[in-house]
Design a protein around this motif. Sequence first.
Motif, short mmCIF file in Angstrom:
data_model
loop_
_atom_site.label_atom_id
_atom_site.label_comp_id
_atom_site.label_asym_id
_atom_site.label_seq_id
_atom_site.Cartn_x
_atom_site.Cartn_y
_atom_site.Cartn_z
N LEU A 1 31.68 48.10 25.19
CA LEU A 1 31.76 48.39 26.59
C LEU A 1 33.04 48.79 26.33
O LEU A 1 32.59 49.00 27.36
N GLY A 2 33.37 49.41 25.24
CA GLY A 2 34.20 50.39 25.39
C GLY A 2 35.66 50.49 25.77
O GLY A 2 36.29 51.16 26.11
N ILE A 3 35.76 48.83 25.10
CA ILE A 3 37.60 48.76 26.32
C ILE A 3 37.89 47.54 24.21
O ILE A 3 37.45 47.75 24.19
N SER A 4 38.84 47.47 24.84
CA SER A 4 39.90 46.75 23.90
C SER A 4 39.26 44.66 23.46
O SER A 4 39.19 44.58 24.72
N ILE A 5 39.52 44.48 22.28
CA ILE A 5 39.23 42.92 21.86
C ILE A 5 40.04 42.59 22.60
O ILE A 5 39.43 41.35 23.24
N THR A 6 41.33 42.25 22.86
CA THR A 6 42.37 42.15 23.89
C THR A 6 41.75 41.38 25.47
O THR A 6 41.31 40.32 25.34
N THR A 7 41.00 42.53 26.16
CA THR A 7 40.85 42.75 27.06
C THR A 7 39.25 41.38 26.71
O THR A 7 39.79 40.13 27.73
N VAL A 8 38.57 41.42 26.14
CA VAL A 8 37.39 40.30 25.67
C VAL A 8 37.54 39.10 26.00
O VAL A 8 37.71 38.25 26.66
N SER A 9 39.21 39.67 24.95
CA SER A 9 39.34 38.17 24.65
C SER A 9 39.91 36.84 26.16
O SER A 9 40.14 35.99 26.10
N PHE A 10 41.18 37.52 26.82
CA PHE A 10 41.09 37.61 27.70
C PHE A 10 39.81 36.41 28.91
O PHE A 10 40.51 36.11 29.23
N ILE A 11 39.00 38.09 29.19
CA ILE A 11 38.50 37.08 30.35
C ILE A 11 37.07 36.03 29.78
O ILE A 11 37.67 35.04 30.29
N LEU A 12 37.21 36.01 28.34
CA LEU A 12 36.90 34.89 27.57
C LEU A 12 37.79 33.68 27.14
O LEU A 12 36.80 32.62 28.02
N ASN A 13 38.91 33.39 27.88
CA ASN A 13 39.39 32.54 28.34
C ASN A 13 39.55 32.34 29.27
O ASN A 13 40.80 31.81 29.74
N GLY A 14 39.65 32.97 30.52
CA GLY A 14 40.16 32.57 31.50
C GLY A 14 40.82 32.79 32.41
O GLY A 14 41.40 32.66 33.35
N LYS A 15 41.54 34.32 31.30
CA LYS A 15 42.78 34.90 32.05
C LYS A 15 42.40 35.98 32.46
O LYS A 15 43.31 36.87 32.95
N ALA A 16 41.59 36.14 33.28
CA ALA A 16 41.16 37.67 33.63
C ALA A 16 42.41 38.04 34.96
O ALA A 16 43.21 39.08 35.41
N LYS A 17 42.17 36.45 35.46
CA LYS A 17 42.76 36.89 37.02
C LYS A 17 44.36 37.49 37.02
O LYS A 17 45.49 37.94 36.74
N GLU A 18 44.76 36.19 35.69
CA GLU A 18 46.50 36.09 35.79
C GLU A 18 47.18 37.56 35.25
O GLU A 18 47.77 36.97 35.29
N LYS A 19 46.00 38.37 33.74
CA LYS A 19 45.90 39.54 33.76
C LYS A 19 45.83 40.61 34.43
O LYS A 19 46.12 41.19 34.15
N ARG A 20 45.94 40.15 35.84
CA ARG A 20 45.05 40.74 36.87
C ARG A 20 44.37 41.94 36.29
O ARG A 20 44.18 43.37 35.75
N ILE A 21 43.16 42.06 35.37
CA ILE A 21 41.69 42.42 34.89
C ILE A 21 40.50 42.28 36.07
O ILE A 21 40.73 41.63 36.56
N SER A 22 40.39 43.09 36.21
CA SER A 22 39.74 43.98 38.03
C SER A 22 38.13 42.97 37.56
O SER A 22 37.34 42.95 36.68
N ASP A 23 37.52 42.52 38.87
CA ASP A 23 36.96 41.96 38.94
C ASP A 23 35.93 42.61 38.12
O ASP A 23 34.77 41.76 37.99
#
Lengths: 342, 342
Positions: A15-37
């Motif tokens: 997806l051309g993004i970082s591991i961290t981002t994926v991990s955050f999303i996986l762990n339901g921290k997308a909102k918390e970390k303010r990753i775009s919907d």
Amino acid sequence: MAKKKISIKDIAKSLGISITTVSFILNGKAKEKRISDELTLKVEDYIKAVGYKPSHLAQSLRLGKSKVIVFMVEDISNQFFASIAREIEEKAYKNGYKIIYCSTNNDPEKAKTLIDTFKVRSVDGFIITPTPNLENTIIDLIEDEFAVLLFDRWIPSIDCNYVVVENEKSAFEATLHLINNGCKNIGFITVESDQIQMKDRLRGYNEAIENHGLKSNVLMLPFQNPSDQGLSQKIQLFIQQNADLDGLFFATNYLAFEGLQALNTLKKRIPIDLLVVSFDDHYFFTLFQPNISAIEQPLESIAEKLMEGMLRMLDGEGTYLKDFKITLPNTLHVRASSDAKK
Amino acid sequence: MAKKKISIKDIAKSLGISITTVSFILNGKAKEKRISDELTLKVEDYIKAVGYKPSHLAQSLRLGKSKVIVFMVEDISNQFFASIAREIEEKAYKNGYKIIYCSTNNDPEKAKTLIDTFKVRSVDGFIITPTPNLENTIIDLIEDEFAVLLFDRWIPSIDCNYVVVENEKSAFEATLHLINNGCKNIGFITVESDQIQMKDRLRGYNEAIENHGLKSNVLMLPFQNPSDQGLSQKIQLFIQQNADLDGLFFATNYLAFEGLQALNTLKKRIPIDLLVVSFDDHYFFTLFQPNISAIEQPLESIAEKLMEGMLRMLDGEGTYLKDFKITLPNTLHVRASSDAKK
DNA sequence: TTGAAAGCGTTACCAT
DNA sequence: ATGGTAACGCTTTCAA
């Protein structure tokens, strides 16, 4: 078809993004970390598409928790333990835990070896029916901050949480029940064992006997493999030597089975010649003619309490629960075998 | 007392040597790597002294093998499965494997969920009693290179190794045995199920019946929870509606238990009014009066074969065994319930 | 809003 | 004969 093990890294790369981002999303921290919907959705879709599942192994290693509970009993093929295993399993899976089982055969050495094997930081908790001489091993376990819960029997000398049943009280009540139904000479068939639940049952019997000025009459069988042949004959002998016996109280169901064999061989009629009651209810007691009275342990409550304690330790309050020493009541089922009126 | 988790790194640091050296010594490669006996001894002593145990978790992550086998059965509290569990467990531990168990309740959805959970690369192998509709899940499992072994029942449509017993042959023999003991009208009590072992048992019965020009007489009970109440009554009805019944063959032991209840209620005398034989031997069959004839499955051999297959796949030949499709013979125990002479 | 990187405890390849 | 280090797959702090 065969999806090769795909990891977070693969996802990130694709997806051309970082591991961290994926991990955050996986762990339901997308909102918390303010990753775009938008990104979140994209990642989630991709994950679903490739059927990615995180590696529990890596998670465990990283988090120091394995989500595995050991269920260590005397013998998993024993109906009582197998039934509890069934209940425990159900509740564990519902909460994301797996259960590994093992049987100690009531052998302290085997138990220690087993515990040693598991202490290798690959499990979170232990549910144990302790063998003799296991005090120190259990103490170590607690000191090493494993979640541990004893059941079926406990160890008075150490401060360890447990879930057991009212052995003494129920034995007392069952004996009383026989007395109330006219028994004057009740034999108590038990097994020679240091196991505290056995001692409690004996104590309950003796109390009731003494309370009513009767004579204690105990057959203490050697502790041995239940499938051994001799048991039934020894019970037979006991019955023959005590001709005035009018009641029999078996301390466990397998003793009762052997006893019923013996009674049958001796052509004793239940409940005419003798009344019979047993600890540990069993399906077969209602199949047998006449139906055998028995004390039923609350399997489901035991399992429930065990998992409740485990989850509180593992998911919440930490490895030491202030006072989780539970003693559950049993149910005496009065059936034809101890009903004098029949 | 409480030894905090000590790792290879700690050992290396304390001894002023490298991690690699310690790892080699730990894995018995000291000689091979020509590490001095002196150092080796020193390290080994230190390891013993601090009570170091390697982390299975880390090893698994690194090696891609977890040494965990899943034992997935219909119901772990069922005596048959519990007994096999006991045997399997013993053999697994002896070989350094742990067993995680789970019950499917014969529900395909639950089975799939469970398998999905475990596929997360945290287990090495699966021992499964397949539910209906599990073909594709099993195929996936094999394609993903998990070691898988079916038992109790197998799936004809797919190429998957298994360990089962001679259901058809034993059912044939048991029926023949009844016929040879004078039965002219044998009822076969079974359960409505797609399970292949059930179909095989029915087939065995029918063959024997047809071979002898008798009339097939099958009671097909709805598949349901064994603890449900209705079973016994349905069997009762069946017996009443077939007044000329002189033999009864139960396809499983729990059906036999229900049937014995029914016979008892109806005041039918075994073996005077009817002969009785059951599939799946059980302790109670020798306790019951009269003793009930039964077909005993070779529990220990089944467990042995299962572990043999597993170990061959896991420790040796890889996940695909050429032809490990084992069918084991049973033993018919003739007891009073089917002995016309008594 | 996203990424780099450390670290969990091992093993094993490649150096020296 | 021994050591350095990448890699296994993940979480999470810190930085940008």
